[in-house]
Design a protein around this motif. Structure first.
Motif, PDB file in Angstrom:
ATOM      1  N   ASN A  78       0.850  -1.206   0.000  1.00  0.00           N
ATOM      2  CA  ASN A  78       0.000   0.000   0.000  1.00  0.00           C
ATOM      3  C   ASN A  78       0.882   1.251   0.000  1.00  0.00           C
ATOM      4  N   SER A  79       1.577   1.474  -1.103  1.00  0.00           N
ATOM      5  CA  SER A  79       2.573   2.546  -1.173  1.00  0.00           C
ATOM      6  C   SER A  79       1.946   3.934  -1.035  1.00  0.00           C
ATOM      7  N   PHE A  80       0.640   4.062  -1.309  1.00  0.00           N
ATOM      8  CA  PHE A  80      -0.022   5.367  -1.218  1.00  0.00           C
ATOM      9  C   PHE A  80      -0.254   5.788   0.239  1.00  0.00           C
ATOM     10  N   LEU A  81      -0.169   4.816   1.178  1.00  0.00           N
ATOM     11  CA  LEU A  81      -0.382   5.110   2.584  1.00  0.00           C
ATOM     12  C   LEU A  81       0.873   5.717   3.203  1.00  0.00           C
ATOM     13  N   THR A  82       0.702   6.633   4.119  1.00  0.00           N
ATOM     14  CA  THR A  82       1.834   7.177   4.875  1.00  0.00           C
ATOM     15  C   THR A  82       1.663   6.794   6.340  1.00  0.00           C
ATOM     16  N   VAL A  83       2.758   6.887   7.083  1.00  0.00           N
ATOM     17  CA  VAL A  83       2.706   6.594   8.516  1.00  0.00           C
ATOM     18  C   VAL A  83       1.719   7.532   9.200  1.00  0.00           C
ATOM     19  N   GLU A  84       1.751   8.797   8.806  1.00  0.00           N
ATOM     20  CA  GLU A  84       0.877   9.794   9.432  1.00  0.00           C
ATOM     21  C   GLU A  84      -0.600   9.452   9.209  1.00  0.00           C
ATOM     22  N   GLN A  85      -0.934   9.044   7.983  1.00  0.00           N
ATOM     23  CA  GLN A  85      -2.323   8.678   7.686  1.00  0.00           C
ATOM     24  C   GLN A  85      -2.779   7.506   8.545  1.00  0.00           C
ATOM     25  N   LEU A  86      -1.924   6.508   8.657  1.00  0.00           N
ATOM     26  CA  LEU A  86      -2.293   5.316   9.417  1.00  0.00           C
ATOM     27  C   LEU A  86      -2.423   5.641  10.907  1.00  0.00           C
ATOM     28  N   LEU A  87      -1.510   6.477  11.425  1.00  0.00           N
ATOM     29  CA  LEU A  87      -1.588   6.863  12.829  1.00  0.00           C
ATOM     30  C   LEU A  87      -2.844   7.680  13.103  1.00  0.00           C
ATOM     31  N   ASN A  88      -3.187   8.563  12.177  1.00  0.00           N
ATOM     32  CA  ASN A  88      -4.419   9.334  12.328  1.00  0.00           C
ATOM     33  C   ASN A  88      -5.637   8.417  12.351  1.00  0.00           C
ATOM     34  N   GLU A  89      -5.569   7.382  11.538  1.00  0.00           N
ATOM     35  CA  GLU A  89      -6.692   6.435  11.459  1.00  0.00           C
ATOM     36  C   GLU A  89      -6.887   5.705  12.776  1.00  0.00           C
ATOM     37  N   ILE A  90      -5.793   5.230  13.387  1.00  0.00           N
ATOM     38  CA  ILE A  90      -5.958   4.468  14.635  1.00  0.00           C
ATOM     39  C   ILE A  90      -6.295   5.381  15.819  1.00  0.00           C
ATOM     40  N   GLN A  91      -5.915   6.656  15.723  1.00  0.00           N
ATOM     41  CA  GLN A  91      -6.253   7.586  16.800  1.00  0.00           C
ATOM     42  C   GLN A  91      -7.714   7.996  16.736  1.00  0.00           C
ATOM     43  N   SER A  92      -8.258   8.086  15.525  1.00  0.00           N
ATOM     44  CA  SER A  92      -9.619   8.598  15.365  1.00  0.00           C
ATOM     45  C   SER A  92     -10.663   7.499  15.233  1.00  0.00           C
ATOM     46  N   SER A  93     -10.236   6.272  14.912  1.00  0.00           N
ATOM     47  CA  SER A  93     -11.205   5.197  14.637  1.00  0.00           C
ATOM     48  C   SER A  93     -11.852   4.683  15.913  1.00  0.00           C
ATOM     49  N   GLU A  94     -13.129   4.389  15.801  1.00  0.00           N
ATOM     50  CA  GLU A  94     -13.841   3.717  16.881  1.00  0.00           C
ATOM     51  C   GLU A  94     -13.524   2.225  16.809  1.00  0.00           C
ATOM     52  N   GLU A  95     -13.789   1.534  17.908  1.00  0.00           N
ATOM     53  CA  GLU A  95     -13.578   0.084  17.892  1.00  0.00           C
ATOM     54  C   GLU A  95     -14.507  -0.554  16.868  1.00  0.00           C
ATOM     55  N   ILE A  96     -13.997  -1.551  16.202  1.00  0.00           N
ATOM     56  CA  ILE A  96     -14.734  -2.197  15.116  1.00  0.00           C
ATOM     57  C   ILE A  96     -15.787  -3.137  15.701  1.00  0.00           C
ATOM     58  N   THR A  97     -16.985  -3.025  15.196  1.00  0.00           N
ATOM     59  CA  THR A  97     -18.024  -3.970  15.601  1.00  0.00           C
ATOM     60  C   THR A  97     -17.776  -5.308  14.904  1.00  0.00           C
ATOM     61  N   PRO A  98     -18.062  -6.417  15.579  1.00  0.00           N
ATOM     62  CA  PRO A  98     -17.835  -7.727  14.965  1.00  0.00           C
ATOM     63  C   PRO A  98     -18.546  -7.849  13.623  1.00  0.00           C
ATOM     64  N   ALA A  99     -17.856  -8.452  12.664  1.00  0.00           N
ATOM     65  CA  ALA A  99     -18.425  -8.586  11.318  1.00  0.00           C
ATOM     66  C   ALA A  99     -19.543  -9.624  11.308  1.00  0.00           C
ATOM     67  N   SER A 100     -20.586  -9.345  10.538  1.00  0.00           N
ATOM     68  CA  SER A 100     -21.634 -10.338  10.321  1.00  0.00           C
ATOM     69  C   SER A 100     -21.125 -11.323   9.275  1.00  0.00           C
ATOM     70  N   PRO A 101     -21.273 -12.620   9.528  1.00  0.00           N
ATOM     71  CA  PRO A 101     -20.775 -13.604   8.560  1.00  0.00           C
ATOM     72  C   PRO A 101     -21.377 -13.389   7.179  1.00  0.00           C
ATOM     73  N   ALA A 102     -20.532 -13.508   6.150  1.00  0.00           N
ATOM     74  CA  ALA A 102     -21.006 -13.338   4.773  1.00  0.00           C
ATOM     75  C   ALA A 102     -21.940 -14.478   4.373  1.00  0.00           C
ATOM     76  N   ILE A 103     -21.608 -15.683   4.805  1.00  0.00           N
ATOM     77  CA  ILE A 103     -22.454 -16.842   4.526  1.00  0.00           C
ATOM     78  C   ILE A 103     -23.486 -16.964   5.641  1.00  0.00           C
ATOM     79  N   VAL A 104     -24.747 -16.954   5.288  1.00  0.00           N
ATOM     80  CA  VAL A 104     -25.790 -17.128   6.300  1.00  0.00           C
ATOM     81  C   VAL A 104     -26.343 -18.542   6.197  1.00  0.00           C
ATOM     82  N   THR A 105     -26.724 -19.079   7.330  1.00  0.00           N
ATOM     83  CA  THR A 105     -27.301 -20.428   7.356  1.00  0.00           C
ATOM     84  C   THR A 105     -28.819 -20.337   7.271  1.00  0.00           C
ATOM     85  N   ILE A 106     -29.431 -21.470   7.027  1.00  0.00           N
ATOM     86  CA  ILE A 106     -30.898 -21.512   7.022  1.00  0.00           C
ATOM     87  C   ILE A 106     -31.421 -21.176   8.413  1.00  0.00           C
TER      88      ILE A 106
END
Length: 828
Positions: free
Chosen positions: A95-123
């Motif tokens: 990901n050469s377009f990413l910079t350290v500053e961008q990534l650090l800003n992302e982790i400082q500003s991001s909320e905790e990730i909600t658990p992903a809903s499974p892509a495959i659903v069962t009956i």
């Protein structure tokens, strides 16, 4: 009237059966508690890149392979991850377009990730949505309750012969009224539509579902991960069946049970449109699962995990660079052979500190003797070898006539009493009166044991001995073929480097652990001994190497053991850090002074090791001699020791390359001398066996840390042992596999920090590449970044890192290179 399957051996049916075989290989095995060993829960996925597998797990079943962003944010603020680490990780990610500053800003500003809903659903997922009944929880509880009952009837497991698994479930389900009570329409009528035979039922249902091969693959996987624990146990049964030349189909039958449940709900809620809704939801699921370049928080987590591992590698490289190596050899007072276990690293370092004239050697803890061991009074022998290998010759416990009769009588009475009481406690009617009628009789013992006034026997091997069983027990090698004794001894002496030079005393030190009221006790024992204590293997190794006839045969094969050399066996209790000598009676006056000095230094090393370990266990330093052994007797103790928490590296090199390093009890150490390995057979053995075991251990700790809910055993304080196989967290739910939370977390912070294993090998690049080229499954581990590989040079510094496809990066010349190598044939 029951329908028989009208399916013919069409291409589709053949494809469905092949698909099931493919899915079966993706489900990592698990073993019952009494034989529990570390397992790589991602075992079937190592031919795919780690990041791709992480994305698949997250989207397939909501399973995490990375820590939350807050974890990495804290590491960065504590300067355990540096900007340079993040910069290097971004570059490696492409990901050469990413910079350290961008990534650090992302982790400082991001909320905790909600658990992903499974892509495959069962009956079941769709039926739950339509019916507004909690069908998923009901499904898991119902199947888990039945499985616990099936495998634990009268306190005995049926796991050796689960041939009628599907039929047993179908009988149970057809007489179970809970499906009607919860409100599922006509469940039993729809169940009756399914054939009684497991194979016919599988073909019938897959024909009715009409999924293509790719859709069916992901669907079966999704169903398996609904009950991860029980699926793993079934996979473990099949693993053992294949290992010992048999054939079992436990997983095949279990997946048919899960399919049958979904099929019955498909029929039950057909009028509500469950079929159409289910197919619509899964229409684009496969594309989502196989997304090549995930973005957003997933990409950020991937980069930060790599940065965290780069930081760990940087610190390890610093340690190796500062080490002063010396390869001069002087005849030592004694040679001690320890298991490669990370707990041995601490003890070995302290023993060498106590007496530099004691040489320590690292070797797999079964000492090259893959045996079966049958204790007195035991019905079946246990396997004292890695689960990757089939066990070999039978070794029996023995004793003199008087002790033997008492031993057998005591253990037989104990076993019968235990079975009777267990049957009474678990009986449908008798269980209600058990506590009322007999509870008071247990009160005095409960009080005395709680205050540790009476002895609590933590090991079955101790039962029947009035005093220390370790020094009284004897073994019978009459069923151990002489030729096997010679060949195994030869391999062990060559691999450890002992065959070239011997001290007057050689001590094989197996290891085990002591704890009470601990269902996960086997996980603290020796993994190389199949989740059992390594004292038996140490005794076998010493007895065989002391045998004059074996020594004579070894002499004809070029290994001359001096007449003065005696082999001793010891046991390192990793909870108390005491080492017991098991055959001290062999020491004669000629060795008395050296032996006394050895035991004196072992006592000192034990004291030093306890003090060092007390820091990690937050125990007062001055009380370590009392507090650490007390933990082994405390039945309220959720953490008798830390086990292998923290494990992050494996060094395959002579001891002089690590002797002056404090590796903090986080490194597996296996002695290896490249110059004595002319055909690379020793290195090949280490890389294809002990290294795989260390990888399994490391990745089990990794998985139990990043997602303890799915790949760990949860909170120990609310565990209930079920069927003698595993534990439930609370009274219901899936079987919990992996490590309890208390094995990786202090209650405040993580004790185990998830880092993939770093392997350091002291051998030329060409030699390492030859082995990787010969073993694609091993090479996949490195190519796909499940673990990392480095090379140590003659000075003991880290000179190269493996990149992929037999290419290496030099830390000295800052370049990537490939060595042209001949590929070893399997016959070489």
């Amino acid at each position: 009237m029951q329908k028989e399957s009208t399916a013919t051996p069409t291409t589709f049916v053949y494809s469905a059966l092949q698909t099931r075989e493919k899915v079966k290989k993706l489900i990592a095995p698990a073993w019952p508690l009494k034989d529990s060993v570390a397992v790589n829960p991602f075992h079937g996925y190592t031919d795919s890149p780690f990041d791709k597998a992480a994305h698949l797990f997250k989207n397939l079943a909501g399973i995490e392979l990375y820590m939350p962003l807050s974890f990495y944010r804290n590491l960065f603020s504590e300067k355990k991850i540096l900007e340079s680490d993040i910069r290097e990780a971004i570059k490696a990610s492409g990901n050469s377009f990413l910079t350290v500053e961008q990534l650090l800003n992302e982790i400082q500003s991001s909320e905790e990730i909600t658990p992903a809903s499974p892509a495959i659903v069962t009956i079941t997922d769709m039926a739950e949505k339509l019916s507004r009944i909690k069908l998923n929880d009901f499904f898991i509880e119902t199947i888990s309750t039945w499985a616990a009952s099936h495998f634990g009837k009268n306190g005995k497991t049926d796991q050796e012969s689960p041939k009628n698994l599907f039929q047993a479930w179908k009988i149970y389900a057809s007489t179970d009224y809970s499906t009607r009570l919860i409100g599922i329409p006509n469940f039993k009528r729809h169940l009756h539509e399914i054939p009684d035979d497991s194979e016919k039922a599988f073909n019938y249902i897959t024909n009715e579902l009409k999924l293509d091969e790719e859709q069916l693959t992901w669907y079966l996987l999704r169903l398996s991960y609904q009950l991860t624990g029980w699926s793993a146990i079934m996979s473990g049964m099949d693993w053992n069946g294949r290992l010992y030349g048999g054939k079992t189909d436990s997983f095949d039958q279990f997946i048919t049970i899960l399919l049958s449940w979904d099929f019955c709900l498909l029929r039950a809620y057909q009028q509500l449109g469950v079929d159409e809704l289910w197919r619509q939801k899964n229409q684009y699921a496969v594309q989502k699962l196989l997304l090549e370049n995930p973005e957003g928080s997933f990409r950020t987590q991937s980069i930060l995990q790599h940065a965290f591992e780069l930081a760990g590698q940087r610190e390890l490289r610093k340690k190796f660079a500062a080490n002063q190596t010396s390869n001069t050899w002087k005849k030592p007072l004694a040679q001690t052979v320890f298991c490669i276990d990370v707990r041995s690293e601490v003890y070995r370092r302290n023993l060498e500190s106590a007496d530099p004239e004691i040489q320590t050697i690292g070797f797999a803890g079964f000492f090259g003797f893959p045996i079966k061991y049958q204790a007195a009074g035991a019905t079946n022998p246990v396997n004292q070898c890695p689960v990757l290998l089939p066990s070999g010759p039978l070794v029996k416990e023995t004793a003199n006539q008087t002790v033997w009769e008492k031993l057998n009588t005591k253990r037989n009475v104990d076993t019968q009493t235990k079975e009777t009481v267990k049957g009474f406690k678990s009986g449908a009617i008798s269980s209600f009166g058990f506590v009322s009628s007999l509870g008071l009789f247990f009160l005095p013992k409960l009080v005395s044991d709680s205050f540790r006034l009476t002895r609590i026997i933590s090991k079955a091997a101790q039962r029947g001995y009035r005093e220390n069983y370790l020094v009284q027990r004897q073994i019978d090698l009459s069923d151990f073929p002489f030729e096997d004794q010679v060949n195994m001894a030869l391999a062990t002496l060559n691999t450890t480097g002992l065959s070239k030079r011997f001290a007057s005393m050689v001590l094989f030190v197996g290891h085990g652990s002591s704890s009470v009221n601990n269902p996960h006790a086997a996980g603290l024992e020796c993994g190389a001994c199949g989740g059992h204590s390594g004292d038996i293997n140490a005794l076998v190794a010493a007895n065989i190497c002391n045998n004059p006839e074996v020594r004579k045969a070894l002499r004809s094969k070029g290994v001359e053991i001096p007449e003065e050399t005696i082999f001793l066996a010891g046991l390192h209790d990793t909870t108390t850090d005491q080492i017991s000598i098991l055959n001290a009676q062999l020491v004669t006056d000629s060795h008395r002074n050296e032996f006394n000095r050895l035991t004196e230094k072992l006592t000192l090393a034990s004291e030093l090791t306890r003090k060092e370990r007390s820091y990690r266990l937050t125990s007062p330093l001055e009380q370590s001699a009392k507090n650490l052994p007390d933990r082994s007797k405390d039945w309220a103790q959720v953490r008798p020791e830390w086990g292998l928490a923290g494990c992050n590296s494996f060094v395959i090199a002579p001891r002089d390359k690590t002797k002056n390093l404090n590796l903090e009890g986080k490194t597996f150490l296996h002695d290896y001398h490249f110059r004595e390995d002319h055909d690379l057979k020793i290195l090949e053995t280490i890389v294809t066996a002990p290294m795989i075991v260390t990888t399994w251990i490391n990745l089990q700790y990794y998985a139990s840390t990043v997602d303890n809910k799915r790949f760990g055993a949860g909170d120990k304080t609310i565990h209930n042992v079920t069927a003698g196989i595993g534990v439930l967290e609370g009274s219901s739910g899936d079987l919990r596999i992996g490590l309890p939370l208390q094995s990786v977390h202090t209650g405040i912070d993580f004790e185990h920090l998830p880092q993939r294993l770093n392997v350091f090998i002291d051998a030329p690049v060409e030699a390492i590449n030859k082995i990787l080229a010969k073993h694609p499954s091993v090479r996949n581990l490195f190519d796909n970044k499940w673990i990392h590989l480095f090379r140590l040079d003659n000075a003991g510094t880290v000179s190269e890192q493996y990149v992929s496809k037999l290419q290496w990066k030099s830390f000295i010349n800052k370049q990537t290179f490939t060595e042209e190598i001949p590929v070893l044939s399997s016959a070489e």
